[in-house]
Enzyme design. Sequence first.
Site, PDB file in Angstrom:
ATOM      1  N   HIS A   1      32.597  36.235  47.983  1.00 21.46           N
ATOM      2  CA  HIS A   1      33.801  36.940  48.013  1.00 21.46           C
ATOM      3  C   HIS A   1      33.994  38.169  48.735  1.00 21.46           C
ATOM      4  O   HIS A   1      35.039  38.914  48.797  1.00 21.46           O
ATOM      5  CB  HIS A   1      34.396  37.200  46.601  1.00 21.46           C
TER       6      HIS A   1
ATOM      7  N   HIS B   1      31.681  47.894  46.772  1.00 23.52           N
ATOM      8  CA  HIS B   1      32.126  46.772  47.462  1.00 23.52           C
ATOM      9  C   HIS B   1      33.685  47.003  48.244  1.00 23.52           C
ATOM     10  O   HIS B   1      33.888  48.263  47.775  1.00 23.52           O
ATOM     11  CB  HIS B   1      32.192  45.502  46.470  1.00 23.52           C
TER      12      HIS B   1
ATOM     13  N   HIS C   1      37.553  45.627  49.865  1.00 24.33           N
ATOM     14  CA  HIS C   1      38.354  44.567  50.217  1.00 24.33           C
ATOM     15  C   HIS C   1      39.230  44.549  51.377  1.00 24.33           C
ATOM     16  O   HIS C   1      39.277  45.957  51.808  1.00 24.33           O
ATOM     17  CB  HIS C   1      39.438  44.533  48.862  1.00 24.33           C
TER      18      HIS C   1
ATOM     19  N   GLU D   1      44.183  46.779  48.135  1.00 25.63           N
ATOM     20  CA  GLU D   1      44.257  46.125  46.645  1.00 25.63           C
ATOM     21  C   GLU D   1      45.515  47.064  46.119  1.00 25.63           C
ATOM     22  O   GLU D   1      46.790  46.403  46.213  1.00 25.63           O
ATOM     23  CB  GLU D   1      43.552  46.069  45.630  1.00 25.63           C
TER      24      GLU D   1
ATOM     25  N   HIS E   1      35.771  49.984  46.652  1.00 25.13           N
ATOM     26  CA  HIS E   1      35.471  50.252  45.218  1.00 25.13           C
ATOM     27  C   HIS E   1      34.122  50.808  44.771  1.00 25.13           C
ATOM     28  O   HIS E   1      33.219  50.174  44.887  1.00 25.13           O
ATOM     29  CB  HIS E   1      35.840  49.200  44.433  1.00 25.13           C
TER      30      HIS E   1
ATOM     31  N   THR F   1      40.100  43.574  39.313  1.00 26.07           N
ATOM     32  CA  THR F   1      41.227  43.069  40.323  1.00 26.07           C
ATOM     33  C   THR F   1      40.724  41.662  40.854  1.00 26.07           C
ATOM     34  O   THR F   1      41.137  40.903  41.703  1.00 26.07           O
ATOM     35  CB  THR F   1      41.186  43.610  41.709  1.00 26.07           C
ATOM     36  N   THR F   2      39.230  41.102  40.160  1.00 29.01           N
ATOM     37  CA  THR F   2      38.970  39.472  40.596  1.00 29.01           C
ATOM     38  C   THR F   2      38.792  38.898  39.059  1.00 29.01           C
ATOM     39  O   THR F   2      38.600  39.698  38.013  1.00 29.01           O
ATOM     40  CB  THR F   2      37.572  39.720  41.172  1.00 29.01           C
TER      41      THR F   2
END
Length: 262
Positions: free
Chosen positions: A65, A94, A96, A106, A119, A201-202
Amino acid sequence: AAEWGYSPTNGPDVWARLFPQAGGARQSPVDICTSIASSDSNLEMKKLTFAYESQSDLRILNTGHGWKVEAPQSGSRLEGGPLGEDIYQLEQFHCHWGETSAEGSEHTVDGRAYAGELHLVHWNTTKYQSFAEAAQHPDGLAVLGVFFDVGNESNDEIEKIVSTLSEIKFKGQFTDIPDVIDPTTFLPSGLGYWTYLGSLTTPPCNECVIWIVYKEPITVTEEQLVQFRCLSACSGEAEEFIVKNYRPPQPLGNRALRECNA
Ligand SMILES: CCN[C@H]1CN(CCOCC)S(=O)(=O)c2sc(S(N)(=O)=O)cc21
Ligand SMILES: [Zn+2]
């Protein structure tokens, strides 16, 4: 089980079918509507403080991901601000991103998306004995969010990440980052932030996160983001690039959105 992802058949719109919490009332991310953010005086009093160690040989892996750097730092401390009396410890970081730099973050600010979002994930070591346990409680995790703006100067700390991505092209691959990483360098110079109670958020979208989103973005280059999009979501030959891995904003509902202009 069908693997969740970000495509129309397995993406955010269908997560709640497999992960009931994804349909909850304190989900993340949210659109940060700056006009309703309340500048909460007691946030100013309890300054948010952080202390990180510099570490080399941190493990970076392709989760399928995105990339994730495992950075369990028993010597790190995040405390104050919205975190009450508890101390939170860095576990991993990590980020996004999107297919183009017009999207990718996000959280959004007054409907505006940034090109990406970093994040820094911390867990409450005052109250809980493990990260996994903390993730089951409403005050278990604290995540610092930092927006990416695209500019001309490459971000040296992000470059240390980018330089390893060719070694972890496929899902499940990992390698050690030879450079010394100091998480403090990921933070913007201006330390004003917004904060609210939310979730991962996942999937599994646990409602266990105290979110702290910095107002000021950091700058990365288009080339650095292009490298992120070369990671593969698959473990083998089939190449399905991870071109987007952000969840769209979820309803804030009646949650308080507070701001602190550090
Ligand atoms: C791809 C999976 N991402 C998950 C992996 N972890 C979940 C562990 O669940 C334990 C029940 S995590 O707690 O490290 C974590 S933090 C974030 S985010 N984007 O909200 O900062 C996502 C995730
Ligand atoms: Zn994240």
